[in-house]
Design an enzyme around this catalytic site. Structure first.
Site, PDB file in Angstrom:
ATOM      1  N   HIS A 117     -35.324 -12.549  17.571  1.00  0.00           N
ATOM      2  CA  HIS A 117     -34.941 -11.096  16.551  1.00  0.00           C
ATOM      3  C   HIS A 117     -33.521 -10.986  16.830  1.00  0.00           C
ATOM      4  O   HIS A 117     -32.929 -11.063  18.005  1.00  0.00           O
ATOM      5  CB  HIS A 117     -35.818 -10.014  17.119  1.00  0.00           C
ATOM      6  CG  HIS A 117     -35.495  -8.860  16.615  1.00  0.00           C
ATOM      7  ND1 HIS A 117     -35.191  -7.708  17.449  1.00  0.00           N
ATOM      8  CD2 HIS A 117     -35.769  -8.460  15.553  1.00  0.00           C
ATOM      9  CE1 HIS A 117     -35.035  -6.705  16.809  1.00  0.00           C
ATOM     10  NE2 HIS A 117     -35.325  -7.156  15.421  1.00  0.00           N
ATOM     11  N   SER A 118     -33.049 -10.489  15.552  1.00  0.00           N
ATOM     12  CA  SER A 118     -31.742  -9.776  15.509  1.00  0.00           C
ATOM     13  C   SER A 118     -30.662 -10.610  16.261  1.00  0.00           C
ATOM     14  O   SER A 118     -30.416 -12.139  15.801  1.00  0.00           O
ATOM     15  CB  SER A 118     -31.707  -8.637  16.261  1.00  0.00           C
ATOM     16  OG  SER A 118     -30.749  -7.880  16.041  1.00  0.00           O
ATOM     17  N   PHE A 119     -30.039 -10.234  17.184  1.00  0.00           N
ATOM     18  CA  PHE A 119     -28.867 -11.071  17.589  1.00  0.00           C
ATOM     19  C   PHE A 119     -29.282 -12.259  18.471  1.00  0.00           C
ATOM     20  O   PHE A 119     -28.432 -13.314  18.207  1.00  0.00           O
ATOM     21  CB  PHE A 119     -28.096 -10.182  18.896  1.00  0.00           C
ATOM     22  CG  PHE A 119     -26.958 -11.056  19.595  1.00  0.00           C
ATOM     23  CD1 PHE A 119     -25.916 -11.561  18.987  1.00  0.00           C
ATOM     24  CD2 PHE A 119     -27.246 -11.274  20.621  1.00  0.00           C
ATOM     25  CE1 PHE A 119     -24.770 -12.266  19.748  1.00  0.00           C
ATOM     26  CE2 PHE A 119     -26.463 -12.167  21.527  1.00  0.00           C
ATOM     27  CZ  PHE A 119     -25.256 -12.622  21.079  1.00  0.00           C
ATOM     28  N   SER A 152     -31.287 -14.238  16.953  1.00  0.00           N
ATOM     29  CA  SER A 152     -31.236 -15.267  15.963  1.00  0.00           C
ATOM     30  C   SER A 152     -29.745 -15.809  15.782  1.00  0.00           C
ATOM     31  O   SER A 152     -29.573 -17.114  15.331  1.00  0.00           O
ATOM     32  CB  SER A 152     -31.687 -14.419  14.454  1.00  0.00           C
ATOM     33  OG  SER A 152     -32.915 -13.963  14.601  1.00  0.00           O
TER      34      SER A 152
END
Length: 307
Positions: free
Chosen positions: A102-104, A106
């Site tokens: 998720h998010s960072f 990724s």
């Protein structure tokens, strides 16, 4: 029947990394990585809806969740955090694995794929907005001031032992987390539980590394970001939240929204309704896409296979 959850620690050069795993260790592995100031707990709602045929291993990045922080005194970078993934993969001796983040997290997955191109079999990105090292020369001053200058001017604050940190009423902290991340009360409490501790007087204090707020993302141009990331040939599924698009969070990385930008034809993007933490609040929206991709790859997303 839900997957059995287990928690333990593995050793890294700077301290311990906390592992929260679901399923049978003999099944194909899926490494699960959270974003900035978060924990493995945020994946519980989603993991419960995914195929039971995989071994989901959630890692908590240094200074997050129950993992030890990096040694005090130095401002760390995304490349330092990347090495935590290297430690976990070497510990399990995985030759191949799926990466779900998720998010960072990724962004770390992209960095890992560029560094170890033959290790990942699939990449699943949940609202991967934090490729936020993308900039140009006009923003260099702001970037330096926001990271190194800010850190050095407030060195004591960012290296303050947690025992001397500010205290909060738990109800206030939960309410703030619900507001800022649009979480339910239940998911906010589960998230908070892994990076806070009671102080014994009806209050709690945060235990996450304060440097996580400003750690360094090395700067690259939009052109270089596109060249690097769109040439990753590993089958990839990106689930993008519409609210993040509306807020302009993909303005510097529009290629993340366009499958045609990837010459190998290995990238699929699906748009979902919700905020940045949609995987926590509405996991049932994401689970069908992820399940099809895990079981059938790109064909599963192209409707040539069904669950």
């Amino acid at each position: 029947m839900s997957l059995l959850e287990k928690e333990w620690f593995i050793q890294a050069p700077w301290g311990r990394i906390c592992i929260v795993a679901w399923g049978d260790c003999l099944d194909p592995p899926v490494l699960v990585c959270h974003g900035i100031i978060d924990s493995a707990a945020s994946f519980r709602p989603l993991i419960s809806l995914l195929p039971k045929k995989f071994y989901y291993v959630g890692m908590e990045l240094p200074g997050n969740g129950k993992s030890d922080p990096f040694p005090p005194g130095v401002l760390f970078s995304s490349h330092d955090l990347l090495y935590a993934i290297v430690v976990v993969v070497r510990h399990f001796r995985w030759e191949k694995f799926v990466y779900l983040a998720h998010s960072f997290g990724s962004n770390l997955g992209k960095m890992y794929a560029l560094t170890f191109p033959n290790k990942l079999t699939k990449i699943i990105e949940l609202d991967p907005i934090t490729v936020n090292g993308v900039t140009d020369h006009k923003n260099y001053t702001k970037w330096y001031q926001r990271s190194y200058d800010e850190y050095c001017r407030n060195y004591d604050k960012y290296n303050l032992p947690k025992e001397f940190g500010p205290k909060y009423k738990k109800e206030e902290a939960v309410a703030k987390l619900m507001k800022n991340r649009h979480l339910t009360k239940e998911t906010a409490e589960a998230t908070l539980e892994r990076w806070s501790e009671p102080t014994g007087d009806g209050h709690i204090r945060f235990t996450f590394d304060q440097r996580s707020k400003i750690f360094v993302h090395y700067q690259i141009s939009e052109k270089l970001a596109k060249e690097l990331y769109t040439n990753i040939k590993i089958p990839t599924l990106a689930l993008v939240a519409d609210v993040s698009i509306d807020r302009g969070l993909y303005k510097t990385t529009p290629f993340c929204l366009d499958e045609k930008s990837y010459p190998a034809g290995n990238y699929r993007v699906r748009f979902v309704s919700g905020y940045h933490d949609v995987h926590v609040v509405k996991p049932e929206v994401l689970a069908p896409y992820i399940s099809n991709f895990l079981l059938y790859g790109l064909q599963g997303l192209d409707n040539t296979a069904k669950l």
